[in-house]
Design a protein around this motif. Sequence first.
Motif: not given
Length: 845
Positions: A49-64
Amino acid sequence: MQLSLNGRWNLFYFEPGQGVQKGAHREDFSERDAIAVDVPGDVHTALIRAGILPDPYYDENPEACGWVEDYEWWYRTRFSVPSDMQGERFDLVFEGLDTLADIYLNGEKVGSAQNMFTPYRFDVTEHLRRGGENTLAICFHSVVLEAEKKDVSRYWAAFYKPRVWVRKAQMNWGWDWGPRFVTVGVWRPVRLEAHSVARIAHLFAHTLRLTENGAEVRLSAEIEVIGEEQRPLVVSFFVRDHGQDWGVSAPVIDGKAETTLWMDAPQLWWTHDLGKPHLYTVEAELLDGAKAVHADSIRFGVRTIEVDQSPGLEPETTNFTFVLNGVKIFAKGADWIPADNLIGSIPAERYRKLVQMARDANMNMLRVWGGGIYESPEFYDACDEMGVLVWQDFMFSCAAYPDDDEDFVKEVRREAEVVVKQLRNHPCIALWCGNNENQWIDSMIHWNEPEFPFFGKRIYDEVLPQVCAQHDPSRLYWHGSPWGGDDANSDKAGDKHNWQVWAGMIYPRTSREEPRSNPTPEGVSYRHYAHDKGRFISEFGMHGAPVLRTLQRNIPPEQFFYDSEGFLYRIKDPDTSRKERMFEAHVWQPRDIQEFVLLSQFVQAEGLKFGIEHYRRRKFECSGALFWQLNDCWPGISWSVIDYYLNPKGAYHYVARAFAPLLYTFRQEEDGSVTLWSVNDRTEPASGDLRVRRMRLDGTVISEEEHRVQVPANSSQQLLRLAPATDPATEFLVVQVKRGHHAPDNVHFFAEWKHLKMPKAAVQAVFTPKGQEGSCWECELRSDKVAHFVHLVFPQDAVQVSDNYLLLLPGEPRTIEFTCPEPCDPRQVQVWGFNVSKVECEVRG
């Protein structure tokens, strides 16, 4: 009296061990750089919500998002105690802390937590300011850092070995259907409570016996006395039901008030397919003389639940049949996993929607799998209200657990006591189960090491049965899933997981026999379900893609092609080639993602139908079919029949028809003939006039017969035997009810799908509005030839649809009704099918 501390808190993070050094527990700590976080909730959701993490499920974003697990996280809030909140003792109550936490009030440490699954209660009377502001701070330590300090050399575990030391959702470290998200935070409600004299700690109501005239109900209350003075206390119980009340009182003796109550002609709690799931409210009032010092209430259902384990009809077998209120039932349902990776932020309406979808698909049982969580109250409430039974695993899965460590075993015992007391009043809960697959896997790993200790045995064979016997004698405790017989995964007793289909395991097997597998197309084919002699199948299934829009939403455009890196990231099964073997067994290899979606959903749907119908025909030699799995925790490619965005796959609709209360089903016999069976799960007999046709795939009728049938209550029986096909590649059978009790149409094809000579079909779809708002529509589907797996593909998520994924016969239209969450243009609805080559759409009105 209580004060809710839910709402918006402040969040901070530090390198491990730095929070206290920087004063994060102190009242004067600067909150200028705070991140807003919701309680209940979780850190990941706040950072997204704060924009610190990306959409957690898009592409390989769980790694991010992985870095979150390496830090120390602090929650802070301030509150004041209302002047009218009075008591001898004040407790801070946390319903759920995820996971290793220290709690500070006004700069002083008041307690610690080490278990995600249990509530914590801390006496803060000495630390609380009643006339001023209070500062509450919680430090969450890195569970990964702490777990990796432990010795795991003696144990085994799937996916991440150190997890065995942490009492936390085991799927947090990734599973073969979901990514790694090691969650953290205050994931359940927080409150301040004030008590005087004593409080009701736990209530329990359960049915001792049923007769034709009434029910005997046991009522008990566990009382915690506040302070040193012992007073004569009494608990008044009231069972209420819309104006019809029963009342009884009992003295508190040694911290407990217990009594029995006779209820004349009560309404019973039934699964939705057998009756009404009626619920009563029990109100309890704790009295000190004439003064009420505390009150609490629960809901419960008048019902009995047992498991019949009498000798089976087949030699050396034992039944495993649930008996509800004296009625034997065939358990129809699925395995349930957490409804989102971000467990603390799952909305209540998501639980209710998923349970409703299970009920609407004719399921009467869900199995809460042992690698997730003891579910939210909203889940169990929904199951209570909708008449869906729950097989409840304790949270141990696919691992050897350190039962040689006394502190660990002590914590497990505490956890089990708390969980059983929390959940035992829910009439939906049918059984307590020790774990998921631990005995079975351990016996395969150590098949030739009979002296090697089974770590966890003490938990499942001593601790958990003792806790269940003491705190909930109303239900069966079962040692594991699967469990029973010489091999934990035996055909002869208990429950079984069938992973011959999809994984290629070979059954039957004895406990000291070397595990064997046949991971070839022939070895993984779903046709093997026809040979399964298990007594109760609590896991079986195969992959099916989510709807195309789910993949489009989460795979980057440059990766949107079959078997790309981005595509394969959606599959967490370590062996991604299993899909090719399943395709080769039944259809052909897809050429692009769209064809992959069509073929994988088709094979999953036909495979689950094939298995379910086999198990139901064996009623009550087999007494349950719970497939893997109902739902998804992220937008992946998995065994689920409902994708992450609540879109039903083809298998969902196939399962709904295969689980119909009254079913007519074909079975291929070894000599090429086909038998027609009836299965009736109702407690009343059924009858009907059946139309049975032998047809060619071009739509011509070879033969037609009509049969009047009588179907006994709660039964399975063979009705007819039909001749083999003259040309298996072009012939099929159809059964329909012309008159009588409703049952879905059913079909039997004589050859494997890849060998059928399917025609190219042209389908016409006519859409007509239902109402004025543009959300509700009716669609009539027609085809010029036999068209299979015909379905509407919607432009929105979570569309409610009456039926889908149909067989169309020439000259026999089918009508579908659907409701979109928002007004929709039916011209954006697509029509797909297994052999559909042309579609014409028309919108009327």
